[in-house]
Design a protein around this motif. Structure first.
Motif, short mmCIF file in Angstrom:
data_model
loop_
_atom_site.label_atom_id
_atom_site.label_comp_id
_atom_site.label_asym_id
_atom_site.label_seq_id
_atom_site.Cartn_x
_atom_site.Cartn_y
_atom_site.Cartn_z
N THR A 63 -7.02 -16.28 1.62
CA THR A 63 -5.65 -15.85 1.33
C THR A 63 -5.05 -16.66 0.19
N ALA A 64 -5.20 -17.97 0.24
CA ALA A 64 -4.62 -18.82 -0.80
C ALA A 64 -5.22 -18.52 -2.17
N THR A 65 -6.53 -18.31 -2.21
CA THR A 65 -7.20 -17.97 -3.47
C THR A 65 -6.67 -16.66 -4.02
N HIS A 66 -6.62 -15.66 -3.18
CA HIS A 66 -6.18 -14.34 -3.63
C HIS A 66 -4.76 -14.38 -4.17
N LEU A 67 -3.89 -15.14 -3.52
CA LEU A 67 -2.49 -15.21 -3.97
C LEU A 67 -2.35 -15.90 -5.32
N LEU A 68 -3.31 -16.73 -5.70
CA LEU A 68 -3.27 -17.34 -7.04
C LEU A 68 -3.54 -16.30 -8.12
N ASP A 69 -4.33 -15.28 -7.77
CA ASP A 69 -4.71 -14.24 -8.73
C ASP A 69 -3.75 -13.05 -8.69
N SER A 70 -3.39 -12.65 -7.50
CA SER A 70 -2.53 -11.48 -7.30
C SER A 70 -1.64 -11.74 -6.08
N SER A 71 -0.36 -11.66 -6.26
CA SER A 71 0.56 -12.02 -5.18
C SER A 71 0.71 -10.94 -4.11
N ARG A 72 -0.01 -9.83 -4.25
CA ARG A 72 0.10 -8.74 -3.27
C ARG A 72 -0.38 -9.18 -1.89
N MET A 73 0.35 -8.77 -0.88
CA MET A 73 -0.04 -9.09 0.50
C MET A 73 0.46 -7.96 1.42
N THR A 74 -0.36 -7.68 2.42
CA THR A 74 0.04 -6.77 3.49
C THR A 74 -0.12 -7.50 4.81
N ILE A 75 0.88 -7.39 5.65
CA ILE A 75 0.80 -7.96 7.00
C ILE A 75 0.91 -6.79 7.97
N MET A 76 0.06 -6.80 8.99
CA MET A 76 0.07 -5.73 9.98
C MET A 76 0.19 -6.29 11.39
N PHE A 77 1.05 -5.66 12.15
CA PHE A 77 1.20 -5.94 13.58
C PHE A 77 0.81 -4.66 14.33
N CYS A 78 0.16 -4.82 15.48
CA CYS A 78 -0.19 -3.69 16.35
C CYS A 78 0.35 -3.97 17.74
N ALA A 79 0.95 -2.96 18.35
CA ALA A 79 1.40 -3.09 19.73
C ALA A 79 0.21 -2.86 20.65
N PHE A 80 -0.23 -3.91 21.32
CA PHE A 80 -1.31 -3.80 22.29
C PHE A 80 -0.76 -3.64 23.71
N GLU A 81 0.53 -3.85 23.85
CA GLU A 81 1.24 -3.69 25.12
C GLU A 81 2.46 -2.81 24.86
N GLY A 82 2.94 -2.14 25.88
CA GLY A 82 4.18 -1.37 25.76
C GLY A 82 4.06 -0.15 24.87
N LYS A 83 5.18 0.21 24.25
CA LYS A 83 5.27 1.39 23.40
C LYS A 83 4.33 1.25 22.19
N PRO A 84 3.57 2.30 21.83
CA PRO A 84 2.64 2.19 20.70
C PRO A 84 3.39 2.06 19.37
N LEU A 85 2.87 1.21 18.49
CA LEU A 85 3.45 1.03 17.17
C LEU A 85 2.50 0.21 16.30
N ILE A 86 2.37 0.61 15.06
CA ILE A 86 1.74 -0.20 14.03
C ILE A 86 2.82 -0.47 13.00
N LEU A 87 2.97 -1.71 12.61
CA LEU A 87 3.98 -2.12 11.62
C LEU A 87 3.27 -2.83 10.48
N ARG A 88 3.49 -2.32 9.27
CA ARG A 88 2.94 -2.97 8.08
C ARG A 88 4.08 -3.44 7.19
#
Length: 180
Positions: A63-88
């Motif tokens: 991650t640190a290497t990639h951010l030196l070259d390109s600052s793009r990042m995606t973070i993803m959360f998944c609901a494994f409990e409760g109401k279904p949801l994927i958040l990016r």
């Protein structure tokens, strides 16, 4: 189904607070794409368009290497409990090391950990939700303590030596920025 938003809502921020893990995706302009699972108490929402997370010492440092070259990042959360949801969360990010003032501005947001390697600050430019209907239910049991125990046994000096040996060059042979 899915929605695209310009920023986090109160409900999505609460969803993030309840999650036990998240995934980080980064890539340089050339080379491998990296997706890292992250856990423990290492993620904070600073505002509707700004987050910070603590990058603990691990076997690689892509991650640190990639951010030196390109600052793009995606973070993803998944609901494994409760109401279904994927958040990016899409945006740009920067890694800060212990030598940087920004590291010290944010480190107190997290529990103390000898293995604290970088602070990653991300500016969010797009929030996307999707249904998550295909994500399985999984029960959270407890946090693993292996990484924290490993870092404590090593101590600060040996952790820094580990960074030089194992975390200073990426899989594609690029500097990670961990050592000056």
């Amino acid at each position: 189904m899915g929605k695209q938003l310009e920023s986090l809502t109160t409900n999505l921020t609460e969803f993030i607070r309840q999650q036990k893990m998240f995934f980080v995706g980064t890539a340089m302009k050339e080379g491998r794409v990296n997706i890292s699972p992250k856990g423990m108490d290492t993620f904070r929402v600073l505002g509707a368009n700004r987050i910070v997370w603590l990058n603990l010492t691990g076997s690689g440092n892509e991650t640190a290497t990639h951010l030196l070259d390109s600052s793009r990042m995606t973070i993803m959360f998944c609901a494994f409990e409760g109401k279904p949801l994927i958040l990016r969360l899409y945006g740009t990010a920067k890694a800060y090391h212990e030598r940087d003032k920004e590291f010290h501005e944010h480190i107190d947001l997290f529990p103390e950990d000898v293995g604290s390697r970088q602070i990653i600050v991300m500016e969010i430019d797009l929030v996307q939700t999707s249904c998550g209907y295909g994500i399985p239910f999984m029960d959270y049991k407890e946090e693993r303590t292996i990484l924290k125990t490993w870092a404590e046994k090593k101590g600060k000096q040996k952790i820094e030596a580990y960074w030089k040996e194992k975390n200073s060059i990426s899989l594609d042979g690029h500097a990670t920025g961990i050592v000056e």
